[in-house]
Scaffold this active site. Structure first.
Site, PDB file in Angstrom:
ATOM      1  N   GLY A 144       0.828  -1.209   0.000  1.00 48.89           N
ATOM      2  CA  GLY A 144       0.000   0.000   0.000  1.00 48.89           C
ATOM      3  C   GLY A 144       0.860   1.256   0.000  1.00 48.89           C
ATOM      4  N   VAL A 193      -5.026 -10.923   5.608  1.00 44.37           N
ATOM      5  CA  VAL A 193      -4.739 -10.992   7.055  1.00 44.37           C
ATOM      6  C   VAL A 193      -5.950 -11.445   7.871  1.00 44.37           C
ATOM      7  CG1 VAL A 193      -2.851  -9.320   7.036  1.00 44.37           C
ATOM      8  CG2 VAL A 193      -5.217  -8.527   7.449  1.00 44.37           C
ATOM      9  N   LEU A 230      -1.659 -16.661   9.930  1.00 43.00           N
ATOM     10  CA  LEU A 230      -0.368 -16.627   9.232  1.00 43.00           C
ATOM     11  C   LEU A 230       0.702 -17.159  10.186  1.00 43.00           C
ATOM     12  CD1 LEU A 230       1.217 -15.491   6.713  1.00 43.00           C
ATOM     13  CD2 LEU A 230       1.453 -13.351   7.994  1.00 43.00           C
ATOM     14  N   LEU A 279      -0.151  -2.940   9.126  1.00 42.86           N
ATOM     15  CA  LEU A 279      -0.785  -1.815   8.432  1.00 42.86           C
ATOM     16  C   LEU A 279      -1.963  -2.248   7.563  1.00 42.86           C
ATOM     17  CD1 LEU A 279       2.191  -0.733   9.082  1.00 42.86           C
ATOM     18  CD2 LEU A 279       1.937   0.675   7.050  1.00 42.86           C
ATOM     19  N   ALA A 338      -0.860   0.104  13.083  1.00 44.98           N
ATOM     20  CA  ALA A 338      -1.129   1.394  12.423  1.00 44.98           C
ATOM     21  C   ALA A 338      -2.563   1.764  12.768  1.00 44.98           C
ATOM     22  CB  ALA A 338      -0.940   1.269  10.915  1.00 44.98           C
ATOM     23  N   TYR A 384     -14.597   1.581  10.182  1.00 49.41           N
ATOM     24  CA  TYR A 384     -13.160   1.855  10.270  1.00 49.41           C
ATOM     25  C   TYR A 384     -12.793   2.313  11.688  1.00 49.41           C
ATOM     26  CZ  TYR A 384      -8.691   4.084   8.904  1.00 49.41           C
ATOM     27  OH  TYR A 384      -7.365   4.456   8.781  1.00 49.41           O
ATOM     28  N   LYS A 438     -10.637   0.084  14.330  1.00 44.88           N
ATOM     29  CA  LYS A 438      -9.319   0.490  14.853  1.00 44.88           C
ATOM     30  C   LYS A 438      -9.345   0.628  16.375  1.00 44.88           C
ATOM     31  CE  LYS A 438      -6.896   1.022  10.986  1.00 44.88           C
ATOM     32  NZ  LYS A 438      -5.601   0.415  10.684  1.00 44.88           N
TER      33      LYS A 438
HETATM   34  P1  NAD Z   1      -3.511   1.784   1.617  1.00 48.00           P
HETATM   35  O1  NAD Z   1      -4.915   1.451   1.271  1.00 48.00           O
HETATM   36  O2  NAD Z   1      -2.624   2.322   0.559  1.00 48.00           O
HETATM   37  O3  NAD Z   1      -2.768   0.531   2.260  1.00 48.00           O
HETATM   38  C1  NAD Z   1      -3.434  -0.521   2.911  1.00 48.00           C
HETATM   39  C2  NAD Z   1      -2.850  -1.825   2.397  1.00 48.00           C
HETATM   40  O4  NAD Z   1      -3.466  -2.919   3.094  1.00 48.00           O
HETATM   41  C3  NAD Z   1      -3.123  -2.042   0.904  1.00 48.00           C
HETATM   42  O5  NAD Z   1      -1.940  -2.433   0.250  1.00 48.00           O
HETATM   43  C4  NAD Z   1      -4.160  -3.154   0.886  1.00 48.00           C
HETATM   44  O6  NAD Z   1      -4.113  -3.935  -0.292  1.00 48.00           O
HETATM   45  C5  NAD Z   1      -3.798  -3.923   2.141  1.00 48.00           C
HETATM   46  N1  NAD Z   1      -4.905  -4.707   2.672  1.00 48.00           N
HETATM   47  C6  NAD Z   1      -6.185  -4.296   2.898  1.00 48.00           C
HETATM   48  N2  NAD Z   1      -6.908  -5.314   3.397  1.00 48.00           N
HETATM   49  C7  NAD Z   1      -6.072  -6.372   3.501  1.00 48.00           C
HETATM   50  C8  NAD Z   1      -6.227  -7.710   3.947  1.00 48.00           C
HETATM   51  N3  NAD Z   1      -7.422  -8.169   4.389  1.00 48.00           N
HETATM   52  N4  NAD Z   1      -5.149  -8.533   3.915  1.00 48.00           N
HETATM   53  C9  NAD Z   1      -3.955  -8.102   3.459  1.00 48.00           C
HETATM   54  N5  NAD Z   1      -3.746  -6.846   3.018  1.00 48.00           N
HETATM   55  C10 NAD Z   1      -4.793  -5.990   3.039  1.00 48.00           C
HETATM   56  O7  NAD Z   1      -3.589   2.812   2.839  1.00 48.00           O
HETATM   57  P2  NAD Z   1      -2.424   3.540   3.655  1.00 48.00           P
HETATM   58  O8  NAD Z   1      -2.724   4.986   3.644  1.00 48.00           O
HETATM   59  O9  NAD Z   1      -1.100   3.079   3.240  1.00 48.00           O
HETATM   60  O10 NAD Z   1      -2.735   3.013   5.125  1.00 48.00           O
HETATM   61  C11 NAD Z   1      -1.965   2.007   5.749  1.00 48.00           C
HETATM   62  C12 NAD Z   1      -2.394   1.862   7.196  1.00 48.00           C
HETATM   63  O11 NAD Z   1      -2.190   3.095   7.898  1.00 48.00           O
HETATM   64  C13 NAD Z   1      -3.863   1.486   7.373  1.00 48.00           C
HETATM   65  O12 NAD Z   1      -3.969   0.553   8.437  1.00 48.00           O
HETATM   66  C14 NAD Z   1      -4.507   2.783   7.780  1.00 48.00           C
HETATM   67  O13 NAD Z   1      -5.636   2.578   8.588  1.00 48.00           O
HETATM   68  C15 NAD Z   1      -3.393   3.485   8.533  1.00 48.00           C
HETATM   69  N6  NAD Z   1      -3.558   4.947   8.476  1.00 48.00           N
HETATM   70  C16 NAD Z   1      -3.222   5.645   7.358  1.00 48.00           C
HETATM   71  C17 NAD Z   1      -3.418   7.029   7.344  1.00 48.00           C
HETATM   72  C18 NAD Z   1      -3.044   7.869   6.149  1.00 48.00           C
HETATM   73  O14 NAD Z   1      -3.297   9.074   6.180  1.00 48.00           O
HETATM   74  N7  NAD Z   1      -2.435   7.345   5.118  1.00 48.00           N
HETATM   75  C19 NAD Z   1      -3.968   7.685   8.458  1.00 48.00           C
HETATM   76  C20 NAD Z   1      -4.334   6.906   9.558  1.00 48.00           C
HETATM   77  C21 NAD Z   1      -4.103   5.546   9.581  1.00 48.00           C
END
Ligand code: NAD
Ligand code: UDP
Length: 343
Positions: free
Chosen positions: A14, A61, A65, A75, A116, A147, A151
């Site tokens: 991601g 996930v 695993l 994440l 995360a 969501y 979390k």
């Molecule tokens: P993103 O959607 O780019 O990344 C999430 C990744 O998780 C993706 O690659 C997706 O394919 C993978 N994924 C989703 N469900 C899955 C599953 N069941 N099994 C395996 N893989 C799975 O989003 P991001 O912005 O990179 O966010 C990453 C983490 O950080 C998340 O947990 C998100 O809640 C947290 N987060 C991000 C932000 C932000 O601003 N980017 C803010 C708060 C929290």
């Protein structure tokens, strides 16, 4: 010589996860990237696939695993409101089942594990800036609940594993983060406005644009995550949640101004309805992160947006942003990057 540390990064294909994989590989760790590619992309990690210290495993996930690792960065979960609301049942199941299975793994192999988490645990907050002790203002039945509550319950699962089994945990409450590799179509505000700016389309501002967010550049955030994981288990309070985000609060309309500076767009704003439960104000207190980790973001908004715009243009075949001098006046950029608002 110390053996390389073996890190599992779930959600590693991601936006954030792929940058984390890069940083860990750069410093000599071995990385197992696990992702089901729901919202992530192979393209984000393609440059790592031939690296001898990097492995990719396509896996969901929400299934158990079993792998040998020393540390786990968890994440995996869709993060954009458009994406996580498109299949809410799957979102909350991913959050809960993912946390349960990864905590079991951490316990089985004695790994340290980082969650995360998110500023969304504060919901539509009544306290500004948000400190970790604030308990939040969240509903169990709104469009964001899948969501937010996923979390919040994940944090509880982590905390209970720590109390009951002595699992070494870290909880990062991440505030809005942006940067290269955000998907052009993921619906989040920074990528949406940058695409609109680069293509001269009107800016889709929800509500009156007075709602605030605080935008952290990805390299700053990844630095914070790694510091949190690496911090000594003996540091007082290190297992409790830590906010990671940029403490400069901006309105959505101020973000439009910044995107205009970076892209040179003069397109107008089109007001659209504010989504239900869209938080009115969001800004982290990062006092704990500063104290525990010696961390604070260093990337100014205009510089971060410029790097993100450049990457989006290259990835999506969009018009490139103009060079800095050709975009709007430098004085305006300096004003938008003004240091005065940091708390
Ligand atoms: P993103 O959607 O780019 O990344 C999430 C990744 O998780 C993706 O690659 C997706 O394919 C993978 N994924 C989703 N469900 C899955 C599953 N069941 N099994 C395996 N893989 C799975 O989003 P991001 O912005 O990179 O966010 C990453 C983490 O950080 C998340 O947990 C998100 O809640 C947290 N987060 C991000 C932000 C932000 O601003 N980017 C803010 C708060 C929290
Ligand atoms: N937003 C907007 N126009 C868009 C997308 C988002 O005005 O095209 C607003 C949204 O209403 C919210 C803020 O920008 O107030 C941040 O939205 P985002 O989806 O990036 O993340 P959130 O912080 O709400 O999870």
């Amino acid at each position: 010589m110390q053996a390389p540390r073996r890190a599992l990064v779930t959600g590693g294909a991601g936006f954030l996860g792929s940058h984390l994989c890069d940083q860990l590989i750069d410093r000599g760790d071995e990385v197992l990237c696990v992702d089901n590619l729901l919202t992530g992309r192979k393209a984000n990690i393609r440059h790592l696939l031939d690296h001898p210290s990097f492995e990719f495993l396509r896996h969901d996930v929400s299934q158990p695993l079993q792998v040998e690792v020393d540390v786990i960065y968890h994440l995996a979960c869709p993060a954009s409101p458009v994406q996580y609301q498109s299949d809410p049942t799957r979102t909350i199941e991913t959050a809960l089942e993912g946390a349960i299975h990864l905590l079991h793994l951490a316990r089985d192999v004695g790994a340290k594990i980082l969650l995360a988490s998110t500023s969304e645990v504060y919901g539509d907050p009544e306290v500004h800036p948000q400190t970790e002790s604030y308990r939040g203002s969240v509903t169990t039945t709104g469009p964001r609940s899948c969501y937010d509550e996923g979390k919040r319950a994940s944090e509880t699962l982590f905390w209970d594993a720590h109390l009951q089994f002595g699992t070494r945990i870290r909880i990062a409450r991440i505030f809005n983060t942006y940067g290269p590799r955000m998907r052009a179509d993921d619906g989040r505000v920074v990528s949406t406005f940058l695409v609109q700016g680069l293509t001269g389309q009107p800016f889709t501002v929800y509500g009156d644009g007075s709602q605030t967010r605080s935008f952290c550049y990805v390299s700053d955030l990844i630095d914070g995550l790694i510091r949190l994981m690496d911090a000594s288990d003996d540091a007082a309070g290190i297992s409790e949640p830590v906010n990671l985000g940029n403490p400069e609060e901006r309105t959505v309309l101020e973000l439009v101004d910044a995107v205009r500076v970076v892209t040179g767009s003069t397109a107008p704003v089109v007001p659209l309805p504010l989504p239900i439960d869209d938080p009115v104000r969001r800004c982290p207190s990062i006092v704990r992160a500063q104290h525990l980790l010696g961390w604070r973001p260093v990337t100014p908004l205009i510089g971060g947006l410029r790097a993100t715009a450049q990457a989006l243009a290259e990835e999506e075949g969009l018009p490139a942003p103009p060079p800095p001098d050709a975009s709007l006046a430098g004085a305006q950029a300096a004003r938008l990057d003004g240091a005065g608002r940091a708390s």
